[in-house]
Design an enzyme around this catalytic site. Sequence first.
Site, PDB file in Angstrom:
ATOM      1  NE  ARG A   1      -2.128  -3.934  -1.316  1.00 33.86           N
ATOM      2  CZ  ARG A   1      -1.875  -3.495  -0.091  1.00 33.86           C
ATOM      3  NH1 ARG A   1      -0.884  -4.007   0.617  1.00 33.86           N
ATOM      4  NH2 ARG A   1      -2.598  -2.551   0.443  1.00 33.86           N
TER       5      ARG A   1
ATOM      6  CB  THR B   1       2.548   0.796   5.990  1.00 30.91           C
ATOM      7  OG1 THR B   1       1.167   0.566   6.334  1.00 30.91           O
ATOM      8  CG2 THR B   1       3.382   0.487   7.228  1.00 30.91           C
TER       9      THR B   1
ATOM     10  NE  ARG C   1      -5.387  -5.951   4.831  1.00 31.02           N
ATOM     11  CZ  ARG C   1      -5.269  -5.635   3.559  1.00 31.02           C
ATOM     12  NH1 ARG C   1      -6.307  -5.676   2.772  1.00 31.02           N
ATOM     13  NH2 ARG C   1      -4.099  -5.265   3.069  1.00 31.02           N
TER      14      ARG C   1
ATOM     15  N   GLY D   1       0.840  -1.206   0.000  1.00 27.56           N
ATOM     16  CA  GLY D   1       0.000   0.000   0.000  1.00 27.56           C
ATOM     17  C   GLY D   1       0.869   1.247   0.000  1.00 27.56           C
TER      18      GLY D   1
ATOM     19  CG  ASP E   1       0.975  -2.570  10.522  1.00 27.23           C
ATOM     20  OD1 ASP E   1       1.799  -1.909   9.863  1.00 27.23           O
ATOM     21  OD2 ASP E   1       0.242  -3.429  10.010  1.00 27.23           O
TER      22      ASP E   1
ATOM     23  CG  HIS F   1      -8.202   3.596  -0.955  1.00 32.90           C
ATOM     24  ND1 HIS F   1      -9.283   2.788  -0.750  1.00 32.90           N
ATOM     25  CD2 HIS F   1      -7.146   2.772  -1.124  1.00 32.90           C
ATOM     26  CE1 HIS F   1      -8.916   1.524  -0.823  1.00 32.90           C
ATOM     27  NE2 HIS F   1      -7.624   1.483  -1.042  1.00 32.90           N
TER      28      HIS F   1
ATOM     29  CG  ASP G   1      -2.127  -0.129   8.038  1.00 35.87           C
ATOM     30  OD1 ASP G   1      -2.911   0.801   7.776  1.00 35.87           O
ATOM     31  OD2 ASP G   1      -2.167  -1.240   7.485  1.00 35.87           O
TER      32      ASP G   1
ATOM     33  CG  ASP H   1       3.496  -6.465   7.914  1.00 35.35           C
ATOM     34  OD1 ASP H   1       2.884  -5.968   6.949  1.00 35.35           O
ATOM     35  OD2 ASP H   1       2.925  -7.090   8.829  1.00 35.35           O
TER      36      ASP H   1
HETATM   37  P1  ADP Z   1       2.697  -4.210   2.641  1.00 35.21           P
HETATM   38  O1  ADP Z   1       4.142  -4.245   2.275  1.00 35.21           O
HETATM   39  O2  ADP Z   1       2.130  -2.830   2.600  1.00 35.21           O
HETATM   40  O3  ADP Z   1       2.405  -4.942   3.940  1.00 35.21           O
HETATM   41  P2  ADP Z   1       1.641  -6.467   1.093  1.00 35.21           P
HETATM   42  O4  ADP Z   1       1.279  -7.300   2.269  1.00 35.21           O
HETATM   43  O5  ADP Z   1       0.696  -6.441  -0.058  1.00 35.21           O
HETATM   44  O6  ADP Z   1       1.877  -4.929   1.492  1.00 35.21           O
HETATM   45  O7  ADP Z   1       3.045  -6.962   0.583  1.00 35.21           O
HETATM   46  C1  ADP Z   1       3.672  -6.333  -0.510  1.00 35.21           C
HETATM   47  C2  ADP Z   1       4.249  -7.344  -1.453  1.00 35.21           C
HETATM   48  O8  ADP Z   1       5.283  -8.078  -0.815  1.00 35.21           O
HETATM   49  C3  ADP Z   1       3.286  -8.429  -1.919  1.00 35.21           C
HETATM   50  O9  ADP Z   1       2.436  -7.961  -2.899  1.00 35.21           O
HETATM   51  C4  ADP Z   1       4.273  -9.475  -2.436  1.00 35.21           C
HETATM   52  O10 ADP Z   1       4.791  -9.094  -3.681  1.00 35.21           O
HETATM   53  C5  ADP Z   1       5.378  -9.378  -1.398  1.00 35.21           C
HETATM   54  N1  ADP Z   1       5.210 -10.407  -0.363  1.00 35.21           N
HETATM   55  C6  ADP Z   1       4.408 -10.375   0.715  1.00 35.21           C
HETATM   56  N2  ADP Z   1       4.504 -11.520   1.430  1.00 35.21           N
HETATM   57  C7  ADP Z   1       5.384 -12.310   0.764  1.00 35.21           C
HETATM   58  C8  ADP Z   1       5.910 -13.629   0.963  1.00 35.21           C
HETATM   59  N3  ADP Z   1       5.537 -14.372   1.997  1.00 35.21           N
HETATM   60  N4  ADP Z   1       6.803 -14.092   0.062  1.00 35.21           N
HETATM   61  C9  ADP Z   1       7.193 -13.354  -0.990  1.00 35.21           C
HETATM   62  N5  ADP Z   1       6.731 -12.116  -1.240  1.00 35.21           N
HETATM   63  C10 ADP Z   1       5.839 -11.594  -0.385  1.00 35.21           C
HETATM   64  O1  F6P Z   2      -1.530  -1.342   4.215  1.00 35.55           O
HETATM   65  C1  F6P Z   2      -2.157  -0.117   4.243  1.00 35.55           C
HETATM   66  C2  F6P Z   2      -3.639  -0.251   3.977  1.00 35.55           C
HETATM   67  O2  F6P Z   2      -4.080   1.050   3.687  1.00 35.55           O
HETATM   68  C3  F6P Z   2      -4.469  -0.889   5.077  1.00 35.55           C
HETATM   69  O3  F6P Z   2      -4.789  -0.044   6.144  1.00 35.55           O
HETATM   70  C4  F6P Z   2      -5.689  -1.327   4.326  1.00 35.55           C
HETATM   71  O4  F6P Z   2      -6.285  -2.388   4.979  1.00 35.55           O
HETATM   72  C5  F6P Z   2      -5.126  -1.749   3.016  1.00 35.55           C
HETATM   73  O5  F6P Z   2      -3.919  -1.030   2.835  1.00 35.55           O
HETATM   74  C6  F6P Z   2      -6.040  -1.526   1.857  1.00 35.55           C
HETATM   75  O6  F6P Z   2      -5.383  -1.970   0.723  1.00 35.55           O
HETATM   76  P1  F6P Z   2      -5.991  -2.029  -0.727  1.00 35.55           P
HETATM   77  O7  F6P Z   2      -6.046  -0.643  -1.220  1.00 35.55           O
HETATM   78  O8  F6P Z   2      -5.039  -2.860  -1.500  1.00 35.55           O
HETATM   79  O9  F6P Z   2      -7.355  -2.620  -0.569  1.00 35.55           O
END
Ligand code: ADP
Ligand code: F6P
Length: 326
Positions: free
Chosen positions: A75, A129, A175, A14, A133, A256, A131, A106
């Site tokens: 993502r 992020t 979330r 995000g 978190d 958003h 969040d 994370d």
């Molecule tokens: P954020 O970094 O904001 O927490 P996501 O959870 O969508 O957002 O993670 C971002 C990207 O990191 C994912 O779309 C994916 O490409 C990669 N990613 C997340 N978890 C894994 C994993 N377990 N193994 C490999 N890539 C991952």
């Molecule tokens: O990770 C940041 C965040 O804004 C969360 O607070 C929210 O749950 C999520 O992204 C929403 O993501 P998306 O726009 O992909 O639905």
Amino acid sequence: MKPIKKIGVLTSGGDAPGMNAAIRAVVRTAIFHELQIVGVRRGFCGLIDKEFVPMESHSVSKIISRGGTVLKSSRCPQFKEADMRKLAYRHIQEAGIDALVVIGGDGSFRGANRFYKEYGYPIVGVPGTIDNDIYGTDFTIGYDTAINTAIEAVDKIRDTADSHNIIFFVEVMGRDSGFIALNTSIATGAEATLIPEIETDIQDLCNYLEYGRRKNKSSGIVIVAEGFGGGNATDVAQKVKEILPTYDIRVSTLGHIQRGGSPTCNDRVLASILGYNAVTTLLDGVKDVMIGNINGEIVRTPFEQAITRHNDINQMEYKMSKILSL
Ligand code: ADP
Ligand code: F6P
């Protein structure tokens, strides 16, 4: 470790206000140290699809005040597949990129940590992020802007709620965590806060809202984090309406809007500090860590810890938010 001559930078997950300030800091610090710097577009997908853009100092001119991310984000579910990570590694090697700075949440660090374990490839993370978190930093880039956006919106909702004696359920992002919700609540004097970390009984919430009515409160604001275990703002509002059918109850989902906008001073400064330190950390030969800021000190937290531990909600602040809105 091979000497670092060329660094790649990407934004993933995000987007968050301040990511551009972090990109700028990474680019300018790399150039100061006479390194080549490459922007990778659309997060990890850009590694798979070879979307590499050489960056110069002027490439990041005047982006410090802009929300979103000039490198775009994604993502990228493909990156969870071993074959795709292998392809990404091949593309990085071909492009001669010796190390990466990953700006994200994370999930992004989970991907980075996996990549490091498979290929021993140097990566340093910068927490971006809304969040807030992520373990290993007091604040994440984007959080301050997001809560300021949220409080501005809730203040406006309060005006109309007060004029018409309405109880509003306002849904904010988060979330898995209630930081945005709790701090928005404290800063707007909301009557109640529903967050993923704490169970709340709906009957208790109704009793509390009724107590407010008896004290002649002319409106009520309940802040609901999207990840609240008892349902989203619409679900909770429906349950409350069943118990308090005479109340005028409305729902507003901020959505958003919280992710966009020009970053606050705090986010710009934090992003600059973390981006700068990400590059110097790589030059120190340190990898597989996230750069954070704790009590004004730069802290390098191993990805393994950043992705498995959590910052807890401050119980005193939660209790205080209730007392102050009585
Ligand atoms: P954020 O970094 O904001 O927490 P996501 O959870 O969508 O957002 O993670 C971002 C990207 O990191 C994912 O779309 C994916 O490409 C990669 N990613 C997340 N978890 C894994 C994993 N377990 N193994 C490999 N890539 C991952
Ligand atoms: O990770 C940041 C965040 O804004 C969360 O607070 C929210 O749950 C999520 O992204 C929403 O993501 P998306 O726009 O992909 O639905």
